[in-house]
Design a protein around this motif. Structure first.
Motif, short mmCIF file in Angstrom:
data_model
loop_
_atom_site.label_atom_id
_atom_site.label_comp_id
_atom_site.label_asym_id
_atom_site.label_seq_id
_atom_site.Cartn_x
_atom_site.Cartn_y
_atom_site.Cartn_z
N LYS A 768 -22.94 -62.51 18.74
CA LYS A 768 -22.47 -62.76 17.39
C LYS A 768 -23.46 -62.21 16.38
O LYS A 768 -24.66 -62.42 16.49
CB LYS A 768 -22.29 -64.27 17.18
N TYR A 794 -18.85 -62.19 9.88
CA TYR A 794 -19.62 -61.89 11.09
C TYR A 794 -18.67 -61.33 12.15
O TYR A 794 -17.44 -61.37 12.02
CB TYR A 794 -20.31 -63.15 11.61
N LYS A 796 -17.66 -61.45 16.27
CA LYS A 796 -17.77 -62.26 17.48
C LYS A 796 -18.35 -61.42 18.63
O LYS A 796 -18.29 -60.20 18.61
CB LYS A 796 -16.39 -62.80 17.87
N GLU A 831 -13.63 -58.38 17.12
CA GLU A 831 -13.07 -59.48 16.36
C GLU A 831 -14.03 -59.86 15.25
O GLU A 831 -15.18 -60.23 15.51
CB GLU A 831 -12.78 -60.69 17.26
N GLN A 832 -13.54 -59.78 14.01
CA GLN A 832 -14.37 -60.01 12.84
C GLN A 832 -13.82 -61.19 12.04
O GLN A 832 -12.61 -61.29 11.82
CB GLN A 832 -14.42 -58.76 11.96
N ASP A 843 -9.28 -63.60 10.14
CA ASP A 843 -9.65 -63.32 11.53
C ASP A 843 -8.99 -62.01 11.92
O ASP A 843 -7.77 -61.90 11.96
CB ASP A 843 -9.19 -64.45 12.45
N TYR A 845 -8.69 -58.92 14.74
CA TYR A 845 -8.92 -58.57 16.14
C TYR A 845 -8.32 -57.21 16.43
O TYR A 845 -7.23 -56.89 15.96
CB TYR A 845 -8.28 -59.61 17.06
#
Length: 888
Positions: A768, A794, A796, A831-832, A843, A845
């Motif tokens: 992360k 951030y 993942k 994935e952000q 989210d 992906y």
């Protein structure tokens, strides 16, 4: 008076000669001393005048062997020529002939008799050169002990060349005072791929699924052969890359622009062969993509001709979802769920022809022409569901839609590249100059078809959106660099550079709402502009060493300006910025320790200026799901970087590199998502813009280890532990993004099975981490994906594994077949998470081209020239400029 001077000169020379012979007798058999004041020197070159480095030069003396009672040749002195072909022998005996023998791999042996003819007799009055000039006569006698053999030409040995097999390998890692060079020429996982695949196997470099790279969690500048480029990595064939230079803390010789990120310099393969030679390549992948091409080189006399062409066709497929909750828009909490499938089919073809003219042994002129054409077809299917998030019943659904898009994008570029390199008589002193003139055209058209449904699922109509764009791009770049080595350890480098760029871009948007008879132009979604961007720079750096302590001090001065005009406003809006001269110092220190250990320290200062796209206050409504706006109040950001490292080289091809680093940036330019009124709908909507954050910092530690486990297995390991944070306390209403302690790891294994088979297994993992700071340059990608903010989110954790198999065959392993599989376990996703409390949560992906299989074949042919002396100006091949001119 003249006779007295001549007599004095002869007397001095006679006394010197007598001192060399204690008995005053002549040299000969049984002589106890020798008259050793002779000096012989020269240069070894090939038939074209090109210097031959590392040639073996020996001097033999004819002596009497008391054992065999015969005379024979005995080794007197020996050496290898320097990289510019020079050799020199001093303190040689004056009497008796000597034999000079020269040998070099790929050339016929050479032999010559050398003798000194010292004539101490008084000059004849009739001599025109010495009559009445006793000083000239004395000079003539003294020159007899100093013999210049000139350029000695060696002839190629064709039979020997055909049998040459080079088995030495380039080290995987090479440490310089200001960079680390990773050799990727033998990386088989990347065969048939692009620079994106190469970067996945370079330590310190992180690559996401869309080909975006990070260097210590910041977006670096991409260089090709030492010059900046705006090429995307997927436009650079992997098979054209020789090595990658990782410059985490760029010195003054590099552009100061780039902010808090470093530089990745991609070094392309250079043709260092003579005669005729070339290679052919072809490959396919499991999605129907293909690549192919070749290059050919022939040299005759002082002319060298090269031709290269390549084609790369892609068949990419990506799937993804975006789940966004808008808390602060229209006074209602709204959830938008997007599910997308994106397909890109396209290809580009590149061609280049070039001529090199060897004007003299030390000067070469180069001229090349480049042509590039590319065409891509983009298709996307995007499902969108919107609801109010009140309870969990179907009645909360506001609307749903399904949007399909199809479009084409083409670019054409033409350019001319010229260069000059001049090597001075002093070893290492060099002057280079190169320039590039390029122009490009691009065009694209897209059609978005959106089928609309109400909350019951009933079809309510179809909305069409059409986008047409075209543009031109012209720029001229010229630079010159000079290197002057004062001593073996001290050198001065200086250079000048100017880049002048002009861009024109027209973007028109048309919509046809349900029930409308035709398309209507949308002024608020029209974006026509032109701008010029000029950068001027000068630098100087001094590199030296005191025993085992080395240092490099540099200073760079840069200034820039740009002028932009929005053409679709009435009247047109003009924007201009002038940045005065700023100074950027750099300091590099190194200390070599015992047992092949070394310590290094560096400090640099850099700048990142906002570009035209970040500054224009125009709101782009082209993509209703990704509304963007510039910020004319942006100011440049400045970054100070510190780095210290320790390296240790062990026996058996093992090495260890450990670094700690710290970067601090003021007025960081970063993306930021805020709310504003949408001029098309009159409602509040999310707008992606740019801000100057108060500051930012990054610190961390990095470990790189290269180990040879056995003769058939070597491992490269990279681990980077870091912490970063962006301070947005100066932004009203902004929530401070928490710092995240993150780590990144990469492992690369190479296995040799016998002499013909190689297996490569590599893996990477990213924990992360904060979103990287983007450069703000426009990105090619599918529509419908909301822009991310590096100060509000951030990433993942994710990782992946790749494997490849290579088999060589034919004589001297001239042929090779490579099979590679990327992302074996379909885990290299992206994935952000982006979030600002009270405004939005998102989210995102995405999974791009998992389990891609490639099969490639390569074949090389021709003769080899073992001389690696570089006479061409290889700073630029022009490839990157041609592509960016067409695709910018």
């Amino acid at each position: 008076m003249k006779k007295l001077l001549l007599a004095a000169g002869i007397l001095i020379l006679t006394l010197q000669l007598h001192a060399q012979f204690p008995g005053g007798g002549a040299a000969g058999k049984g002589q106890s001393g020798a008259m050793n004041i002779g000096h012989v020197y020269g240069k070894v070159v090939d038939t074209l005048g090109k210097p031959i480095g590392e040639a073996s030069v020996v001097l033999l003396q004819d002596k009497y062997d008391s054992a065999t009672k015969k005379r024979k040749d005995v080794l007197l002195k020996a050496m290898n020529t320097t990289t510019i072909g020079d050799f020199s022998f001093e303190d040689l005996p004056m009497f008796g002939p000597l034999k000079l023998r020269i040998s070099a791999v790929g050339f016929k042996n050479y032999e010559q008799t050398v003798s000194f003819q010292l004539n101490m007799a008084a000059p004849k009055p009739a001599s025109p050169s010495t009559s009445g000039n006793p000083m000239a006569a004395m000079s003539s006698m003294l020159n007899a002990v100093d013999k210049d053999l000139g350029n000695i030409k060696l002839k190629e040995d064709a039979a020997q060349l055909q049998g040459v097999t080079v088995t030495a390998s380039t080290p995987t890692l090479k440490m310089d005072i200001d960079k680390k060079t990773f050799n990727v020429d033998k990386n088989i996982v990347t065969s048939g791929g692009t620079a994106v695949d190469v970067m996945r196997n370079v330590p310190s470099v992180q690559v996401d699924i869309d080909g975006n790279v990070k260097l210590r969690n910041a977006t670096p500048q991409i260089y090709i052969d030492g010059r900046p480029t705006t090429l995307t990595l997927d436009q650079i064939p992997a098979d054209a890359i020789q090595s990658v230079e990782v410059i985490t803390n760029p010195s003054a010789k590099y552009d100061a622009s780039g902010g808090n990120a470093g530089i990745l310099n991609i070094v392309l393969k250079k043709n260092k062969k003579s005669g005729y030679n070339g290679n052919l390549m072809a490959g396919i992948n499991s999605r129907g993509g293909y690549n192919g091409g070749g290059n050919f080189n022939v040299r005759q006399g002082k002319i060298n001709f090269t031709a290269a062409t390549m084609v790369n066709a892609m068949r990419n497929r990506a799937t993804g979802t975006t789940n966004r909750s808008n808390y602060g828009t229209n006074d209602t909490t709204v959830n938008v769920l997007q599910q997308n499938i994106d397909k890109t089919h396209g290809a580009f073809i590149f061609g280049r022809v070039g001529l090199d003219y060897y004007v003299t042994n030390r000067t070469t002129l180069s001229l090349a022409g480049i042509k590039v054409h590319g065409e891509f077809k983009l298709n996307s299917m995007l499902g969108i569901n919107t609801d109010t998030l009140v309870g969990n019943t179907d009645n909360n659904l506001i609307s749903s839609s399904q949007r399909s898009s199809e479009g084409t994008r083409t670019f054409n570029a033409t350019g001319v590249q010229f260069g000059m390199v001049h090597n001075f008589a002093k070893e290492g002193e060099q002057l280079t100059a190169d320039g590039n003139i390029f122009s490009g055209k691009n065009s694209s058209n897209s059609l978005y078809t959106t089928n609309l449904y109400d909350k019951t699922g009933s079809y309510t109509g179809t909305e069409y959106e059409k986008q047409l764009s075209d543009g031109t791009n012209r720029f001229f770049t010229i630079q010159t660099d000079y290197v002057n080595p004062f001593t073996k350890t001290t050198k001065l480098e200086a250079g000048l550079r100017a880049q002048l760029r002009s861009i024109v871009n027209n973007n028109e948007t048309y919509t046809q709402y349900p029930g409308a008879p035709k398309f209507d132009s949308i002024g608020a979604a029209t974006n026509n502009y032109k701008n010029t961007d000029n950068v001027y720079a000068a630098y100087a750096s001094l590199t030296s060493a005191i025993k085992d302590f080395g240092y490099e001090f540099g200073l760079r001065a840069e200034s820039s300006n740009y002028n932009g005009t929005l053409l679709n406003t009435n009247p047109p809006e003009n924007f201009s910025h002038k940045y005065p001269i700023s100074l950027f110092p750099s300091v590099f220190l190194s200390q070599k320790l015992k047992a092949r250990q070394e310590l290094q320290f560096s400090y640099t200062r850099r700048i990142n200026r906002p570009n035209f796209f970040q500054l224009i206050p125009y709101t782009d409504y082209t993509d209703s799901l990704n509304i963007t706006r510039g910020n004319p109040n942006l100011i440049p950001e400045f970054t100070s970087s510190f780095e210290a490292s320790y390296s240790k080289t062990f026996t058996g091809g093992n090495s260890l590199l450990f670094s700690i680093y710290y970067k601090h940036t003021t007025n960081l330019i970063t993306r930021y998502i805020d709310t504003s009124i949408n001029q098309l709908t009159g409602k509040k909507d999310l707008i992606s813009t740019y801000i100057n954050a108060n500051s930012a910092y990054t610190y961390g530690a990095e470990l790189t280890s290269i180990n040879t486990v056995s003769k058939w297995w070597d491992v490269t390991t990279n681990l980077n532990l870091y912490n970063s944070q962006i301070n947005t306390q100066n932004i009203p209403g902004a929530t401070q993004q928490a710092a995240i302690l993150s780590w990144f790891g990469k492992l690369n294994n190479n296995f040799k099975i016998g002499k013909k088979v190689t297996i490569q297994l590599s893996a990477d993992y990213q924990s992360k981490t904060n979103l990287p700071v983007t450069s703000g340059q426009p990105q090619m990608g599918p529509p419908g994906m909301q822009a991310q903010s590096s100060s509000q989110g951030y990433i993942k954790p994710f990782g992946g594994v790749d494997i490849a198999f290579k088999r060589t065959f034919l004589k001297n392993d001239a042929g090779a077949i490579t099979l590679s599989i990327n992302d074996i376990f379909r885990t290299r996703s992206n994935e952000q998470i982006s979030n600002t409390p009270g405004i939005f949560y998102q989210d995102y992906y995405r999974l791009n081209n998992p389990q891609l299989v490639r099969l490639n074949f390569t074949y090389r042919f021709g003769k080899m020239d073992v001389s690696l002396f570089k006479r061409q100006n290889m700073k630029s091949t022009g490839t990157q400029d041609a592509m960016q001119a067409g695709g910018q």
